[in-house]
Design a protein around this motif. Structure first.
Motif, PDB file in Angstrom:
ATOM      1  N   ALA A  12       0.650  -1.147  -0.086  1.00 59.76           N
ATOM      2  CA  ALA A  12      -0.031   0.023   0.073  1.00 59.76           C
ATOM      3  C   ALA A  12       0.848   1.176  -0.060  1.00 59.76           C
ATOM      4  CB  ALA A  12      -0.792  -0.015   1.196  1.00 59.76           C
ATOM      5  N   ALA A  13       0.349   2.182  -0.709  1.00 61.64           N
ATOM      6  CA  ALA A  13       1.119   3.437  -0.893  1.00 61.64           C
ATOM      7  C   ALA A  13       2.612   3.709  -1.255  1.00 61.64           C
ATOM      8  CB  ALA A  13       0.634   4.172   0.488  1.00 61.64           C
ATOM      9  N   SER A  34      -6.659  -1.060 -10.294  1.00 61.88           N
ATOM     10  CA  SER A  34      -7.581  -2.330  -9.803  1.00 61.88           C
ATOM     11  C   SER A  34      -7.893  -2.115  -8.477  1.00 61.88           C
ATOM     12  CB  SER A  34      -6.769  -3.706 -10.080  1.00 61.88           C
ATOM     13  OG  SER A  34      -5.804  -3.794  -9.045  1.00 61.88           O
ATOM     14  N   PHE A  38     -11.851  -2.620  -6.215  1.00 62.61           N
ATOM     15  CA  PHE A  38     -12.157  -3.237  -4.626  1.00 62.61           C
ATOM     16  C   PHE A  38     -12.484  -2.305  -3.805  1.00 62.61           C
ATOM     17  CE2 PHE A  38      -9.119  -6.244  -6.763  1.00 62.61           C
ATOM     18  CZ  PHE A  38      -9.364  -7.535  -6.393  1.00 62.61           C
ATOM     19  N   VAL A  99     -11.534  -2.257   3.082  1.00 63.32           N
ATOM     20  CA  VAL A  99     -11.205  -2.924   1.661  1.00 63.32           C
ATOM     21  C   VAL A  99     -10.530  -4.073   1.850  1.00 63.32           C
ATOM     22  CG1 VAL A  99      -9.236  -1.211   1.409  1.00 63.32           C
ATOM     23  CG2 VAL A  99     -10.578  -2.004  -0.398  1.00 63.32           C
ATOM     24  N   GLN A 116     -11.408  -7.610 -14.830  1.00 60.71           N
ATOM     25  CA  GLN A 116      -9.913  -7.172 -15.186  1.00 60.71           C
ATOM     26  C   GLN A 116      -9.371  -7.670 -16.517  1.00 60.71           C
ATOM     27  OE1 GLN A 116      -9.090  -8.033 -10.534  1.00 60.71           O
ATOM     28  NE2 GLN A 116      -7.522  -6.395 -11.074  1.00 60.71           N
ATOM     29  N   GLY A 129      -1.954  -2.812  -8.901  1.00 56.09           N
ATOM     30  CA  GLY A 129      -2.592  -3.483  -7.738  1.00 56.09           C
ATOM     31  C   GLY A 129      -1.736  -4.375  -6.844  1.00 56.09           C
ATOM     32  N   ARG A 130      -2.256  -5.524  -6.493  1.00 55.12           N
ATOM     33  CA  ARG A 130      -1.467  -6.405  -5.578  1.00 55.12           C
ATOM     34  C   ARG A 130      -1.210  -7.840  -6.303  1.00 55.12           C
ATOM     35  NH1 ARG A 130      -2.567  -2.425  -3.555  1.00 55.12           N
ATOM     36  NH2 ARG A 130      -2.575  -1.903  -1.521  1.00 55.12           N
TER      37      ARG A 130
HETATM   38  O1  CDP Z   1      -3.554   2.808  -3.241  1.00 51.64           O
HETATM   39  P1  CDP Z   1      -3.270   1.774  -2.289  1.00 51.64           P
HETATM   40  O2  CDP Z   1      -1.857   1.186  -2.352  1.00 51.64           O
HETATM   41  O3  CDP Z   1      -3.586   2.400  -0.786  1.00 51.64           O
HETATM   42  O4  CDP Z   1      -4.324   0.947  -2.534  1.00 51.64           O
HETATM   43  P2  CDP Z   1      -5.328   0.431  -3.609  1.00 51.64           P
HETATM   44  O5  CDP Z   1      -4.441   0.034  -4.701  1.00 51.64           O
HETATM   45  O6  CDP Z   1      -6.349   1.477  -3.584  1.00 51.64           O
HETATM   46  O7  CDP Z   1      -5.943  -0.817  -2.970  1.00 51.64           O
HETATM   47  C1  CDP Z   1      -6.886  -1.127  -2.044  1.00 51.64           C
HETATM   48  C2  CDP Z   1      -6.888  -2.506  -1.477  1.00 51.64           C
HETATM   49  O8  CDP Z   1      -7.332  -3.147  -2.389  1.00 51.64           O
HETATM   50  C3  CDP Z   1      -5.682  -3.209  -1.153  1.00 51.64           C
HETATM   51  O9  CDP Z   1      -5.169  -2.957   0.100  1.00 51.64           O
HETATM   52  C4  CDP Z   1      -6.077  -4.583  -1.194  1.00 51.64           C
HETATM   53  O10 CDP Z   1      -6.655  -5.033  -0.158  1.00 51.64           O
HETATM   54  C5  CDP Z   1      -7.277  -4.603  -2.231  1.00 51.64           C
HETATM   55  N1  CDP Z   1      -6.457  -4.938  -3.754  1.00 51.64           N
HETATM   56  C6  CDP Z   1      -6.207  -6.242  -4.049  1.00 51.64           C
HETATM   57  O11 CDP Z   1      -6.645  -7.091  -3.008  1.00 51.64           O
HETATM   58  N2  CDP Z   1      -6.014  -6.644  -5.270  1.00 51.64           N
HETATM   59  C7  CDP Z   1      -5.642  -5.612  -6.050  1.00 51.64           C
HETATM   60  N3  CDP Z   1      -5.109  -6.178  -7.505  1.00 51.64           N
HETATM   61  C8  CDP Z   1      -5.995  -4.252  -5.734  1.00 51.64           C
HETATM   62  C9  CDP Z   1      -6.376  -3.863  -4.512  1.00 51.64           C
END
Ligand code: CDP
Length: 222
Positions: A12-13, A34, A38, A99, A116, A129-130
């Protein structure tokens, strides 16, 4: 660049979305955040009362999401849910606090996985994303994996949120980031993990411009 798929994952961030937007501009590829999808489901679930202080009503969420139609506008980065603009609402503290609990539900991941993949099927894209490089597009042309020290991430996110008018403390932001990292890395379905073939970038001591130049050099060098 023609029809390439660029996957940007990480904690994150760490600056994923800012970098992804710049790469998308530079390469002339659409951009999809993405995480916004979520966050969109989480926002809706809170609004509908499927998430309360004490409960997450999974059955209601599962039934409710089958009707959803998301649109992420690649240029304005606006997110619409059944044609309603929820771009600003999805960044709230409340959405951020739930989230990751919603994103670990297998049916939520499966539902968004299909959406997606469709988004990337025709013109290529940059998606952050993740689990983009591991689960959504394992065959992506380029994969980057972002890390950075939690305190630096929290400071950057806190400043960003302050500039957007959100009133919350640095410690709250840090806690939310650490909580989400833990849930995201420990979940059973497509956890946050670096793909074997992803290029890892630690952005702790790097400016956005430096990160951008590293990524472009890797892309051009292949
Ligand atoms: O921008 P930030 O890094 O804070 O987070 P975000 O990309 O907005 O994603 C929010 C949350 O969504 C993440 O902490 C994950 O729990 C979930 N997420 C995920 O599980 N899979 C992804 N491809 C993108 C987000």
């Amino acid at each position: 660049m023609d029809k390439a798929i660029i996957a940007i994952d990480g904690f994150a961030a760490t600056g994923k979305s800012t970098l992804a937007k710049r790469l998308s501009n530079h390469l002339g590829l659409p951009y999809v955040d993405s995480g916004a999808l979520f966050r969109g489901i989480t926002f809706l679930a809170i609004e509908k009362g499927w998430i309360t202080d004490t409960n997450i009503y999974e059955k209601s969420i599962e039934e409710g999401i089958s009707q959803l139609k998301f649109n992420f506008d690649s240029l304005s980065n606006a997110l619409t849910l059944n044609k309603r603009d929820i771009t600003n609402q999805i960044r709230s503290k409340l959405v951020s606090s739930y989230v990751s609990q919603i994103a670990k539900l297998p049916f939520v991941r499966y539902y968004l996985l299909k959406q997606q993949r469709q988004m990337g099927s025709s013109n290529g894209l940059v998606m952050d994303g993740r689990d983009i490089g591991t689960a959504v597009f394992p065959e992506a042309d380029f994969k980057f994996f972002f890390t950075a020290k939690p305190e630096v991430r929290a400071q950057r996110r806190w400043e960003e949120m302050k500039a957007d008018g959100y009133l919350l403390g640095y410690n709250e932001v840090l806690k939310n980031i650490l909580d989400r990292d833990k849930i995201d890395t420990e979940r059973k379905v497509s956890p946050l993990i670096k793909a074997d073939d992803a290029i890892e970038i630690d952005s702790t001591y790097l400016s956005l411009q430096q990160v951008f130049e590293i990524c472009v050099a890797k892309i051009n060098g292949k």
